[in-house]
Write an enzyme that holds these catalytic residues in place. Structure first.
Site, mmCIF file in Angstrom:
data_model
loop_
_atom_site.group_PDB
_atom_site.id
_atom_site.type_symbol
_atom_site.label_atom_id
_atom_site.label_comp_id
_atom_site.label_asym_id
_atom_site.label_seq_id
_atom_site.Cartn_x
_atom_site.Cartn_y
_atom_site.Cartn_z
ATOM 1 N N SER A 187 0.846 -1.198 0.000
ATOM 2 C CA SER A 187 0.000 0.000 0.000
ATOM 3 C C SER A 187 0.877 1.242 0.000
ATOM 4 O O SER A 187 1.994 1.226 0.532
ATOM 5 C CB SER A 187 -0.873 0.018 1.256
ATOM 6 O OG SER A 187 -1.589 1.231 1.341
ATOM 7 N N TYR B 143 -1.207 -0.732 11.176
ATOM 8 C CA TYR B 143 -1.493 -1.097 9.780
ATOM 9 C C TYR B 143 -0.433 -0.521 8.845
ATOM 10 O O TYR B 143 0.136 -1.249 8.021
ATOM 11 C CB TYR B 143 -2.885 -0.605 9.369
ATOM 12 C CG TYR B 143 -3.150 -0.807 7.899
ATOM 13 C CD1 TYR B 143 -3.435 -2.082 7.399
ATOM 14 C CD2 TYR B 143 -3.072 0.244 6.976
ATOM 15 C CE1 TYR B 143 -3.654 -2.292 6.049
ATOM 16 C CE2 TYR B 143 -3.284 0.042 5.629
ATOM 17 C CZ TYR B 143 -3.578 -1.229 5.167
ATOM 18 O OH TYR B 143 -3.776 -1.440 3.815
HETATM 19 N N1 LIG Z 1 -9.085 -0.584 0.544
HETATM 20 C C1 LIG Z 1 -8.001 0.164 0.537
HETATM 21 O O1 LIG Z 1 -8.064 1.397 0.557
HETATM 22 C C2 LIG Z 1 -6.640 -0.479 0.432
HETATM 23 C C3 LIG Z 1 -5.558 0.334 0.050
HETATM 24 C C4 LIG Z 1 -4.291 -0.245 -0.057
HETATM 25 C C5 LIG Z 1 -4.118 -1.583 0.221
HETATM 26 N N2 LIG Z 1 -5.189 -2.346 0.604
HETATM 27 C C6 LIG Z 1 -4.943 -3.754 0.902
HETATM 28 O O2 LIG Z 1 -5.717 -4.529 0.012
HETATM 29 C C7 LIG Z 1 -5.912 -5.826 0.572
HETATM 30 C C8 LIG Z 1 -7.365 -6.197 0.414
HETATM 31 O O3 LIG Z 1 -8.158 -5.303 1.181
HETATM 32 P P1 LIG Z 1 -9.551 -4.736 0.658
HETATM 33 O O4 LIG Z 1 -9.436 -3.266 0.627
HETATM 34 O O5 LIG Z 1 -9.980 -5.442 -0.553
HETATM 35 O O6 LIG Z 1 -10.474 -5.049 1.921
HETATM 36 P P2 LIG Z 1 -11.599 -6.146 2.186
HETATM 37 O O7 LIG Z 1 -12.710 -5.996 1.215
HETATM 38 O O8 LIG Z 1 -11.874 -6.018 3.639
HETATM 39 O O9 LIG Z 1 -10.872 -7.528 1.865
HETATM 40 C C9 LIG Z 1 -9.976 -8.140 2.756
HETATM 41 C C10 LIG Z 1 -9.895 -9.616 2.411
HETATM 42 O O10 LIG Z 1 -8.899 -10.227 3.263
HETATM 43 C C11 LIG Z 1 -9.503 -11.306 3.953
HETATM 44 N N3 LIG Z 1 -8.889 -11.488 5.274
HETATM 45 C C12 LIG Z 1 -8.653 -10.557 6.212
HETATM 46 N N4 LIG Z 1 -8.088 -11.123 7.285
HETATM 47 C C13 LIG Z 1 -7.974 -12.445 7.013
HETATM 48 C C14 LIG Z 1 -7.474 -13.559 7.745
HETATM 49 N N5 LIG Z 1 -6.966 -13.432 8.974
HETATM 50 N N6 LIG Z 1 -7.525 -14.768 7.157
HETATM 51 C C15 LIG Z 1 -8.047 -14.915 5.927
HETATM 52 N N7 LIG Z 1 -8.529 -13.899 5.191
HETATM 53 C C16 LIG Z 1 -8.492 -12.676 5.742
HETATM 54 C C17 LIG Z 1 -10.978 -10.918 4.063
HETATM 55 O O11 LIG Z 1 -11.739 -12.074 4.300
HETATM 56 P P3 LIG Z 1 -12.657 -12.274 5.626
HETATM 57 O O12 LIG Z 1 -13.654 -11.156 5.613
HETATM 58 O O13 LIG Z 1 -13.241 -13.623 5.439
HETATM 59 O O14 LIG Z 1 -11.717 -12.164 6.784
HETATM 60 C C18 LIG Z 1 -11.214 -10.339 2.680
HETATM 61 O O15 LIG Z 1 -11.379 -11.367 1.749
HETATM 62 C C19 LIG Z 1 -5.439 -5.734 2.022
HETATM 63 O O16 LIG Z 1 -4.151 -6.300 2.124
HETATM 64 C C20 LIG Z 1 -5.370 -4.229 2.274
HETATM 65 O O17 LIG Z 1 -4.416 -3.918 3.251
HETATM 66 C C21 LIG Z 1 -6.447 -1.816 0.715
#
Ligand SMILES: NC(=O)c1ccc[n+]([C@@H]2O[C@H](COP(=O)([O-])OP(=O)(O)OC[C@H]3O[C@@H](n4cnc5c(N)ncnc54)[C@H](OP(=O)(O)O)[C@@H]3O)[C@@H](O)[C@H]2O)c1
Length: 272
Positions: A148, A161
């Site tokens: 990120s 984070y």
């Molecule tokens: N959204 C943003 O602004 C942003 C920006 C930069 C980077 N990111 C990164 O992008 C990635 C995806 O995030 P997202 O934004 O798409 O959010 P999201 O919709 O909340 O997706 C997160 C995913 O990770 C899974 N997950 C979380 N903890 C887990 C665990 N302990 N074991 C197995 N699965 C787990 C969740 O599944 P469950 O619900 O089943 O736990 C879900 O499938 C993350 O690494 C986040 O840090 C996000």
């Protein structure tokens, strides 16, 4: 829990094979869609049962999908995911599972802090360690790590984070350099704020960043998938984020930490 496509004939379909973590929602689900559209069979994983709904939608795109419901913050959870691969050679590993955690560090629950670190760092590295060794032996493979732009700045009110993402951004480059000439490439997807369930899960909905307009996860995933396919070292998604990344690299950390406060301080959003 491991759930396989009802129509799975055997292990090797002749198609490429990808593993996507955190594929139940958001960026991970869209990354899995990119893989399915490119003809990869999939093993997808997340911690809750929604991963099976995602698997149904991906199967409808004509590839075989195995859904693994496991907590990837634990060694046992990653082992369960690894066992679901049944020794099949992995062409692409998209290590994307992650979670955030808002509020002040000293006000957070330590179990939640640990869960963020173990999901974002320990589980991610353990999976890459296992799959990466096989890729190196095979002399080919693509690894995508969802880091990120948060890793470029001290994350006031998201301190842990941002620290985990700084680790991943940094780690990704080191691993890429170690694997130079091995046939295995490592790409870091450096997204900025993206419209997913991340902010609600991290208890950030009363903040400016939680309420502001964000990038489309499908667009973010497409940029990450293309960079991975091309074997690039990194992609910062969107021109605004590219600008933020450039500014971060020349701004003192104290100023960045104060700027971050304005986005993530509890109550900084206009809607309460
Ligand atoms: N959204 C943003 O602004 C942003 C920006 C930069 C980077 N990111 C990164 O992008 C990635 C995806 O995030 P997202 O934004 O798409 O959010 P999201 O919709 O909340 O997706 C997160 C995913 O990770 C899974 N997950 C979380 N903890 C887990 C665990 N302990 N074991 C197995 N699965 C787990 C969740 O599944 P469950 O619900 O089943 O736990 C879900 O499938 C993350 O690494 C986040 O840090 C996000």
């Amino acid at each position: 829990m491991i759930t396989r496509s009802p129509n799975q004939q055997g292990r090797d379909t002749g198609r490429q094979f990808a593993v996507v973590t955190g594929a139940s929602t958001g960026i991970g689900y869209e990354l899995a869609r990119c893989c399915a559209a490119a003809g990869y069979d999939l093993v997808i994983a997340a911690d809750e049962s929604q991963i099976r709904t995602a698997a149904d939608a991906l199967e409808a795109m004509g590839v075989e999908v195995t859904a693994v419901e496991a907590d990837l913050s634990t060694i046992e959870g990653v082992d369960e995911l690894y066992s679901a691969l049944e020794g099949r050679r992995v062409d692409a590993l998209l290590a994307n599972a992650g979670r955030g955690l808002g509020k002040a560090f000293l006000d957070q629950n330590f179990a939640d802090i640990r869960h963020v670190i173990d999901t974002n760092i320990t589980g991610t590295l353990y999976l890459i360690h296992k799959v990466g060794q096989q890729m190196r032996l095979d002399g080919k493979g693509r690894i995508l790590i969802t880091g990120s732009i948060a890793g470029f700045m001290p994350g006031t009110f998201q301190a842990v984070y941002n620290g985990t993402k700084a680790f991943l951004d940094n780690f990704s480059y080191a691993l890429r350099a170690e694997l130079k000439d091995s046939g295995v490439t490592v790409t870091c997807l450096m997204a900025g704020a993206t419209e997913t369930e991340f902010f609600e899960r991290a208890d950030l909905m009363d903040t400016k960043i939680g309420q502001q307009k964000k990038m489309d996860p499908a667009e973010v995933a497409m940029q990450g998938f293309e960079a991975m396919t091309n074997g690039e070292g990194e992609v910062v998604t969107g021109w605004m984020n590219k600008m933020r990344a450039a500014i971060s690299s020349v701004t003192p950390s104290g100023i960045l930490a104060e700027a971050h406060r304005s986005m993530t301080e509890p109550g900084s959003g206009t809607k309460q």
